[in-house]
Scaffold this active site. Structure first.
Site, PDB file in Angstrom:
ATOM      1  N   CYS A  94       0.851  -1.195   0.000  1.00 11.64           N
ATOM      2  CA  CYS A  94       0.000   0.000   0.000  1.00 11.64           C
ATOM      3  C   CYS A  94       0.884   1.241   0.000  1.00 11.64           C
ATOM      4  CB  CYS A  94      -0.893  -0.026   1.237  1.00 11.64           C
ATOM      5  SG  CYS A  94      -1.870   1.457   1.465  1.00 11.64           S
ATOM      6  N   GLU A 137      -8.899  -0.283  -2.527  1.00 11.19           N
ATOM      7  CA  GLU A 137      -9.256   1.136  -2.604  1.00 11.19           C
ATOM      8  C   GLU A 137     -10.586   1.406  -1.891  1.00 11.19           C
ATOM      9  OE1 GLU A 137      -6.719   2.798  -3.227  1.00 11.19           O
ATOM     10  OE2 GLU A 137      -5.749   1.057  -4.108  1.00 11.19           O
TER      11      GLU A 137
END
Length: 170
Positions: A94, A137
């Site tokens: 991430c 997301e």
């Protein structure tokens, strides 16, 4: 314009993002900045909270990945997963938690509905890396990070390594 990435443990990353009420030039500019930032950081996805904007916006492009050629760039406003199928374990990274990787359980296939940057309703079926990216997301939009599932000890170790690396850079 490339924007700075908000990094863990910034508390803003754990807030649930607000829905977009109206798609206007400001929203299109944020999406454009998100795309620029995602590409500059070599990411395959980016959610608005990762650039300090608490709105339900996400951009994804897995087409450059070796794992998936994907449909190209997708800009999503108010995305919502409407169907899930199967399960897969996938080791994820991430941009908001640089240097941290964690195996996550994700849906193998999914359907996501969203508005595009012109306000048109869209629906896509995703699998492979695209499905993984969509799920991560949307997690960001819901205030969830991949590091949240790690033990407190692992989170503390990550922060110590991150702080040490930052001190060595300065």
């Amino acid at each position: 314009m490339k924007r700075p990435i908000v990094e863990f443990p910034d508390p803003s990353l754990h807030r649930v993002a607000d829905p977009v009420e109206e798609i206007n030039e400001e929203i299109r500019t944020i999406l454009k900045d998100m795309v620029e930032t995602m590409y500059a950081e070599d990411g395959v996805g980016l959610a608005a909270p990762q650039i300090g904007v608490s709105l339900r916006l996400a951009v994804i492009d897995v087409s450059g990945s070796t794992e998936n050629d994907g449909p190209g760039l997708i800009k999503m406003v108010n995305p919502k997963i409407t169907a899930r199928d199967g399960e897969v374990d996938y080791e994820e990274g991430c941009l908001s938690v640089p240097g941290f990787r964690k195996k996550m359980k994700r849906a193998r296939k999914l359907t996501v509905e969203y508005l595009d940057e012109n306000g048109n309703r869209q629906s896509i079926e995703a699998e492979g890396l695209l499905a993984i990216a969509v799920q991560q997301e949307i997690d960001h939009l819901d205030g969830i990070l991949i590091i949240d599932g790690a033990s407190r000890i692992k989170q503390d170790l990550y922060l110590k390594r991150k702080n040490k690396a930052e001190r060595e850079r300065d």
